[in-house]
Scaffold this active site. Structure first.
Site, mmCIF file in Angstrom:
data_model
loop_
_atom_site.group_PDB
_atom_site.id
_atom_site.type_symbol
_atom_site.label_atom_id
_atom_site.label_comp_id
_atom_site.label_asym_id
_atom_site.label_seq_id
_atom_site.Cartn_x
_atom_site.Cartn_y
_atom_site.Cartn_z
ATOM 1 C CG HIS A 81 -1.851 1.119 1.299
ATOM 2 N ND1 HIS A 81 -3.039 0.787 1.928
ATOM 3 C CD2 HIS A 81 -2.053 2.170 0.655
ATOM 4 C CE1 HIS A 81 -3.776 1.892 1.704
ATOM 5 N NE2 HIS A 81 -3.339 2.866 0.728
ATOM 6 C CG LEU A 84 4.946 4.687 -5.554
ATOM 7 C CD1 LEU A 84 5.500 3.675 -6.360
ATOM 8 C CD2 LEU A 84 5.913 5.199 -4.411
ATOM 9 C CG HIS A 276 -6.037 2.036 5.549
ATOM 10 N ND1 HIS A 276 -7.332 2.209 5.706
ATOM 11 C CD2 HIS A 276 -5.623 2.887 4.361
ATOM 12 C CE1 HIS A 276 -8.060 2.942 4.571
ATOM 13 N NE2 HIS A 276 -6.907 3.361 3.793
ATOM 14 C CG ASP A 349 -2.255 4.962 3.698
ATOM 15 O OD1 ASP A 349 -2.144 5.356 2.389
ATOM 16 O OD2 ASP A 349 -3.050 5.226 4.319
#
Ligand SMILES: [Zn+2]
Length: 473
Positions: A81, A84, A276, A349
């Site tokens: 996760h 980018l 998450h 994340d």
């Protein structure tokens, strides 16, 4: 000519570096999942681990790395996760800078989310990003395809085409899939393309314009709270849909559902990966669903595993993450779940943002913290050295478990295996400063923290993609 349809597989792409030949002397080799936990040397040659053990003889012309004496060598980390930001938000991060940050954190592969501009909702877009990764990225990049077109939650993306372009999974991350019927259809497509579906769980009508966990600290600080039910509510619904699809798959398998049979060749229940997780309620729902045998996997981020909402008394915008960092009780539940495997993976994340998006009042600040460069050091310090999670379990959650979820071979320390590994000095103390970070953005929730354990070198496909001398920033 072979006319059989080829099953499409996830594509992970990065720059090709010439193979290097080097021998790492006097380190601790640690890959307990594959029976490796001892002192020794590693020889890297021809892209592979050519030898592993004690007193390996140095072949002619092989470089000997002696400055890593006493360090630990691990299988490379894999992040399920990350954001980018390519295409469209390259001012925050791009494939070159994001993959540099990943390499500096010990990662050999990262999975990039689809909430870019444009959203990765069709095959050619996914293929374009992966081609760019092949030109720019220093570690392997996998790409996620969105579930819905433009992540609007209205109609499905080109899921089949995305799979053929090599996406690693599907996700509307950043937003939930609010429409139950759309999610049901997505589950059926994910089943047909053999890719996991990653779910961001959030009830937008509960989270509204909240900025932190709803509890005593949000009340004291006068900040709008987001209740834990904003996550556990949608989670309960989505688990119910997974049960529904599983029953459907069983009927098809048994030949009892002829109408669906033609459209769902090789029907299996897709893997659903819950992103998450933040609350004790969610952990409890997952625990029960796993006991029932539902095909689900989960992740938690370092910030949720290490911090509690009390920290928001600093009004530090870098602690504003979605879902919010929750109470001490929630944090304890997450840590226990990571320790016993109820939480399978660590996902960073990694969410880079520019200063003008973060250095504003907390109510207005963008969501997210960077995380690739600090994840291993933070969790080693906060969970392993405190005895809450074993080092073996941490490495499994950061390397093997994400690979199992995606369905790719995991990095391993074994003779003949691809040389995808990282080296860390587990005794080095360092402070997270803006200067120490290599990504494009500096919005890291861990700025100012002092950690024990630091990545010294990352090797992908038999070539060094990152190296740091002892004590160097
Ligand atoms: Zn998310």
């Amino acid at each position: 000519m072979d006319t059989k349809p080829r099953p499409s597989v996830p594509r992970f792409a990065c720059r090709t570096f010439p193979f290097e030949r080097f021998l790492i002397r006097a380190v601790h080799l640690f890959d307990p999942r594959h029976g490796v936990d001892r002192d020794g040397d590693v020889l890297v040659e021809g892209g592979k681990i050519a030898a592993l053990g004690s007193g390996i003889e140095r072949p002619p012309d092989v470089e000997v790395l002696t400055d890593l004496v006493g360090c630990w060598v691990f299988p490379g980390l894999v992040d399920p996760h990350a954001h980018l930001r390519t295409p469209g938000y390259e001012y925050k991060e791009d494939l070159a800078s994001g993959s540099r940050a990943a390499a500096a954190g010990g990662y050999v592969a990262v999975v990039a989310m689809a909430n870019t501009d444009p959203v990765i909702d069709a095959g050619p877009l996914a293929a374009w990003v992966l081609d760019e990764a092949e030109r720019q990225a220093v570690v392997r990049v996998g790409q996620v395809g969105s579930v819905s077109k433009a992540i609007r939650g209205e109609e499905l993306s080109e899921m089949r085409e995305l799979a053929d372009a090599g996406v690693a999974a599907y996700s509307d991350d950043g937003k939930p899939v609010a429409d139950a019927d759309l999610l049901l259809h997505a589950l059926r497509y994910a089943r047909g393309t053999d890719r996991p579906l990653l779910l961001h769980l959030e009830n937008k009508s509960l989270s509204l314009d909240g900025v932190m966990h709803e509890g005593k600290w949000s009340a004291r600080l006068g900040l709008r709270g987001i209740p834990a039910a904003s996550e556990s509510g949608p989670l309960a619904r989505d688990l119910e849909l997974v049960r529904y699809v599983r029953r459907e798959a069983k009927r098809i398998e048994a030949g009892e559902d002829e109408a669906a049979a033609g459209t769902l060749a090789g029907a299996q229940t897709p893997v659903v990966h819950l992103q998450h997780l933040s609350s004790a309620q969610s952990v409890e729902l997952v625990r029960r669903a796993k006991e029932e045998g539902l095909p689900i996997t989960t992740e938690a981020t370092p910030a949720h595993l290490l911090f509690t909402d009390e920290r928001l008394t600093s009004f530090d915008q870098n602690l504003k993450v979605n879902p919010p960092i929750r109470s001490a009780n929630d944090r304890e539940a997450l840590v226990a779940a990571l320790a016993d495997g109820t939480i399978d993976c660590v996902g960073t994340d990694h969410a880079p943002h520019a200063p003008q998006e973060k250095e504003v009042p907390i109510e207005e600040a963008n969501w997210g913290s960077t995380g690739l460069e600090t994840a291993f050091a933070a969790l080693h310090t906060g969970l392993v050295l405190t005895g809450k999670v074993t080092l073996a379990r941490l490495i499994e959650a950061m390397s093997e478990a994400p690979c199992r979820m995606i369905g790719i071979p995991e990095p391993r320390l074994a003779i003949g295996a691809p040389a995808d590994l990282f080296v860390a000095d587990l005794a080095e103390k360092w402070q997270v400063t803006p200067e120490a970070l290599r990504g494009k953005s500096r919005n890291c929730a861990f700025l100012g923290e002092t950690f024990t354990g630091r990545v010294r070198m990352t090797v992908v496909d038999g070539a060094r993609r990152f190296a740091r001398a002892r004590g160097e920033d």
